[in-house]
Scaffold this motif. Structure first.
Motif, PDB file in Angstrom:
ATOM      1  N   LEU A 120       0.963  -1.141   0.087  1.00  0.00           N
ATOM      2  CA  LEU A 120      -0.003  -0.050  -0.037  1.00  0.00           C
ATOM      3  C   LEU A 120       0.869   1.122  -0.007  1.00  0.00           C
ATOM      4  O   LEU A 120       2.146   1.264   0.566  1.00  0.00           O
ATOM      5  CB  LEU A 120      -0.886   0.153   1.111  1.00  0.00           C
ATOM      6  N   ARG A 121       0.514   2.238  -1.079  1.00  0.00           N
ATOM      7  CA  ARG A 121       1.337   3.296  -0.856  1.00  0.00           C
ATOM      8  C   ARG A 121       0.506   4.682  -1.521  1.00  0.00           C
ATOM      9  O   ARG A 121      -0.798   4.456  -1.691  1.00  0.00           O
ATOM     10  CB  ARG A 121       2.632   3.219  -1.923  1.00  0.00           C
ATOM     11  N   ARG A 122       1.061   5.792  -1.367  1.00  0.00           N
ATOM     12  CA  ARG A 122       0.401   6.989  -1.616  1.00  0.00           C
ATOM     13  C   ARG A 122       0.026   6.987  -3.220  1.00  0.00           C
ATOM     14  O   ARG A 122       0.885   6.359  -3.949  1.00  0.00           O
ATOM     15  CB  ARG A 122       1.443   8.205  -1.510  1.00  0.00           C
ATOM     16  N   TRP A 123      -0.867   7.945  -3.636  1.00  0.00           N
ATOM     17  CA  TRP A 123      -1.609   7.643  -4.836  1.00  0.00           C
ATOM     18  C   TRP A 123      -0.171   8.697  -5.904  1.00  0.00           C
ATOM     19  O   TRP A 123       0.382   9.511  -5.272  1.00  0.00           O
ATOM     20  CB  TRP A 123      -2.703   8.551  -5.295  1.00  0.00           C
ATOM     21  N   GLU A 124      -0.169   8.209  -6.998  1.00  0.00           N
ATOM     22  CA  GLU A 124       0.618   8.786  -8.027  1.00  0.00           C
ATOM     23  C   GLU A 124       0.180   9.207  -9.237  1.00  0.00           C
ATOM     24  O   GLU A 124      -1.167   8.445  -9.740  1.00  0.00           O
ATOM     25  CB  GLU A 124       2.019   7.900  -8.199  1.00  0.00           C
ATOM     26  N   ARG A 125       0.546  10.129 -10.074  1.00  0.00           N
ATOM     27  CA  ARG A 125      -0.155  10.228 -11.503  1.00  0.00           C
ATOM     28  C   ARG A 125       0.144   9.002 -12.335  1.00  0.00           C
ATOM     29  O   ARG A 125      -0.788   8.782 -13.118  1.00  0.00           O
ATOM     30  CB  ARG A 125       0.688  11.361 -12.007  1.00  0.00           C
ATOM     31  N   ALA A 126       1.188   8.053 -12.066  1.00  0.00           N
ATOM     32  CA  ALA A 126       1.320   6.826 -13.036  1.00  0.00           C
ATOM     33  C   ALA A 126       0.085   5.771 -12.603  1.00  0.00           C
ATOM     34  O   ALA A 126      -0.116   4.881 -13.175  1.00  0.00           O
ATOM     35  CB  ALA A 126       2.725   6.255 -12.498  1.00  0.00           C
ATOM     36  N   ASP A 127      -0.695   6.029 -11.625  1.00  0.00           N
ATOM     37  CA  ASP A 127      -1.954   5.279 -11.314  1.00  0.00           C
ATOM     38  C   ASP A 127      -3.336   5.604 -12.016  1.00  0.00           C
ATOM     39  O   ASP A 127      -4.188   4.867 -11.887  1.00  0.00           O
ATOM     40  CB  ASP A 127      -2.203   5.373  -9.818  1.00  0.00           C
ATOM     41  N   LEU A 128      -3.056   6.168 -13.138  1.00  0.00           N
ATOM     42  CA  LEU A 128      -4.270   6.742 -14.168  1.00  0.00           C
ATOM     43  C   LEU A 128      -4.815   5.753 -14.653  1.00  0.00           C
ATOM     44  O   LEU A 128      -6.150   5.628 -14.678  1.00  0.00           O
ATOM     45  CB  LEU A 128      -4.012   7.862 -14.911  1.00  0.00           C
ATOM     46  N   PRO A 129      -3.911   4.765 -15.402  1.00  0.00           N
ATOM     47  CA  PRO A 129      -4.709   3.502 -15.614  1.00  0.00           C
ATOM     48  C   PRO A 129      -5.677   2.728 -14.870  1.00  0.00           C
ATOM     49  O   PRO A 129      -6.568   2.039 -15.350  1.00  0.00           O
ATOM     50  CB  PRO A 129      -3.356   2.614 -16.087  1.00  0.00           C
ATOM     51  N   LEU A 130      -5.289   2.750 -13.786  1.00  0.00           N
ATOM     52  CA  LEU A 130      -5.954   2.066 -12.702  1.00  0.00           C
ATOM     53  C   LEU A 130      -7.509   2.821 -12.650  1.00  0.00           C
ATOM     54  O   LEU A 130      -8.339   2.207 -12.515  1.00  0.00           O
ATOM     55  CB  LEU A 130      -5.469   2.134 -11.304  1.00  0.00           C
ATOM     56  N   LEU A 131      -7.256   4.117 -12.648  1.00  0.00           N
ATOM     57  CA  LEU A 131      -8.707   4.993 -12.567  1.00  0.00           C
ATOM     58  C   LEU A 131      -9.501   4.817 -13.764  1.00  0.00           C
ATOM     59  O   LEU A 131     -10.717   4.801 -13.795  1.00  0.00           O
ATOM     60  CB  LEU A 131      -8.309   6.315 -12.280  1.00  0.00           C
ATOM     61  N   GLU A 132      -8.759   4.852 -14.956  1.00  0.00           N
ATOM     62  CA  GLU A 132      -9.329   4.535 -16.194  1.00  0.00           C
ATOM     63  C   GLU A 132     -10.330   3.206 -16.029  1.00  0.00           C
ATOM     64  O   GLU A 132     -11.514   3.047 -16.530  1.00  0.00           O
ATOM     65  CB  GLU A 132      -8.500   4.655 -17.144  1.00  0.00           C
ATOM     66  N   GLU A 133      -9.693   2.105 -15.724  1.00  0.00           N
ATOM     67  CA  GLU A 133     -10.442   0.819 -15.442  1.00  0.00           C
ATOM     68  C   GLU A 133     -11.548   0.982 -14.488  1.00  0.00           C
ATOM     69  O   GLU A 133     -12.780   0.643 -14.647  1.00  0.00           O
ATOM     70  CB  GLU A 133      -9.394  -0.339 -15.178  1.00  0.00           C
ATOM     71  N   ALA A 134     -11.337   1.585 -13.398  1.00  0.00           N
ATOM     72  CA  ALA A 134     -12.376   1.608 -12.283  1.00  0.00           C
ATOM     73  C   ALA A 134     -13.348   2.494 -12.844  1.00  0.00           C
ATOM     74  O   ALA A 134     -14.392   1.987 -12.211  1.00  0.00           O
ATOM     75  CB  ALA A 134     -11.706   2.110 -11.123  1.00  0.00           C
ATOM     76  N   SER A 135     -13.065   3.321 -13.736  1.00  0.00           N
ATOM     77  CA  SER A 135     -14.274   4.361 -14.171  1.00  0.00           C
ATOM     78  C   SER A 135     -15.295   3.506 -15.069  1.00  0.00           C
ATOM     79  O   SER A 135     -16.477   3.870 -15.092  1.00  0.00           O
ATOM     80  CB  SER A 135     -13.964   5.414 -15.088  1.00  0.00           C
ATOM     81  N   THR A 136     -14.930   2.236 -15.603  1.00  0.00           N
ATOM     82  CA  THR A 136     -15.857   1.464 -16.438  1.00  0.00           C
ATOM     83  C   THR A 136     -16.602   0.627 -15.541  1.00  0.00           C
ATOM     84  O   THR A 136     -17.631  -0.262 -16.308  1.00  0.00           O
ATOM     85  CB  THR A 136     -14.883   0.549 -17.458  1.00  0.00           C
ATOM     86  N   ASP A 137     -16.364   0.204 -14.253  1.00  0.00           N
ATOM     87  CA  ASP A 137     -17.029  -0.599 -13.530  1.00  0.00           C
ATOM     88  C   ASP A 137     -18.506   0.007 -13.090  1.00  0.00           C
ATOM     89  O   ASP A 137     -18.693   1.487 -13.107  1.00  0.00           O
ATOM     90  CB  ASP A 137     -16.592  -0.629 -12.120  1.00  0.00           C
TER      91      ASP A 137
END
Length: 181
Positions: free
Chosen positions: A15-32
């Motif tokens: 577990l770690r702090r959010w980074e801009r590199a995590d945007l692909p995770l958000l893109e996938e989560a937004s499709t849920d």
């Protein structure tokens, strides 16, 4: 006062702090179909919306309202989900947790590992007396996760929260820190 989001070990995850590199995770989560209804994940992803989400997570730590963590799979360093420890009710001696896992990464135990790690850290390092989380009664995966991490079902809160424009029942799960000794 600003909070430092630490790195926490969580078995096969970190577990770690959010980074801009995590945007692909958000893109996938937004499709849920469900995640954007109960979180601030944008329902329609764009890089601008994704970056705004990451900045909101940073602001939560900066404003001392919570600890937002990205859940990262150790074997390939892939971000697979999120867990947050929210401190709004800390003056009353309790904090609330919430978590989600990207659809393609479910079934690997990431949420239970993360919940177990954050729970231990919140009790041992932060000294929070009570932790709680909510799940809709139909959300069996979230309920299994809570129970695997030692949370106890406390009851149904009728018409507790608005989800998708309608009032929904929520099941309350809690865990209480045991006094030392």
């Amino acid at each position: 006062m600003s909070l430092i989001v630490p790195r926490l070990a969580a078995g096969a995850f970190e577990l770690r702090r959010w980074e801009r590199a995590d945007l692909p995770l958000l893109e996938e989560a937004s499709t849920d179909a469900y995640i954007p209804l109960v979180t601030t994940v944008p329902p329609v992803y764009s890089e601008t919306e994704g970056e705004a989400f990451v900045r909101r997570q940073w602001a939560r730590a900066e404003n001392a309202t919570g600890y937002p963590f990205v859940i990262v799979r150790r074997r390939d360093a892939r971000a697979v989900g999120m867990i947050g420890l929210w401190l709004r009710e800390l003056p009353e001696g309790r904090a609330t947790l919430g978590y989600w896992i990207a659809p393609s990464c479910r079934g690997e135990g990431a949420a239970a590992a993360a919940l177990t790690a954050v729970t231990a850290w919140a009790f041992d390092e932060l000294g929070i007396p009570r932790l709680q989380l909510l799940a809709e009664p139909w959300n069996e995966a979230s309920i299994r996760t809570a129970e695997r991490a030692g949370y106890v079902r406390e009851g149904v809160l009728r018409s507790w929260q608005e989800v998708g424009g309608e009032r929904r029942d929520m099941v309350m799960y809690g865990q209480v820190r045991r006094p030392p000794g």
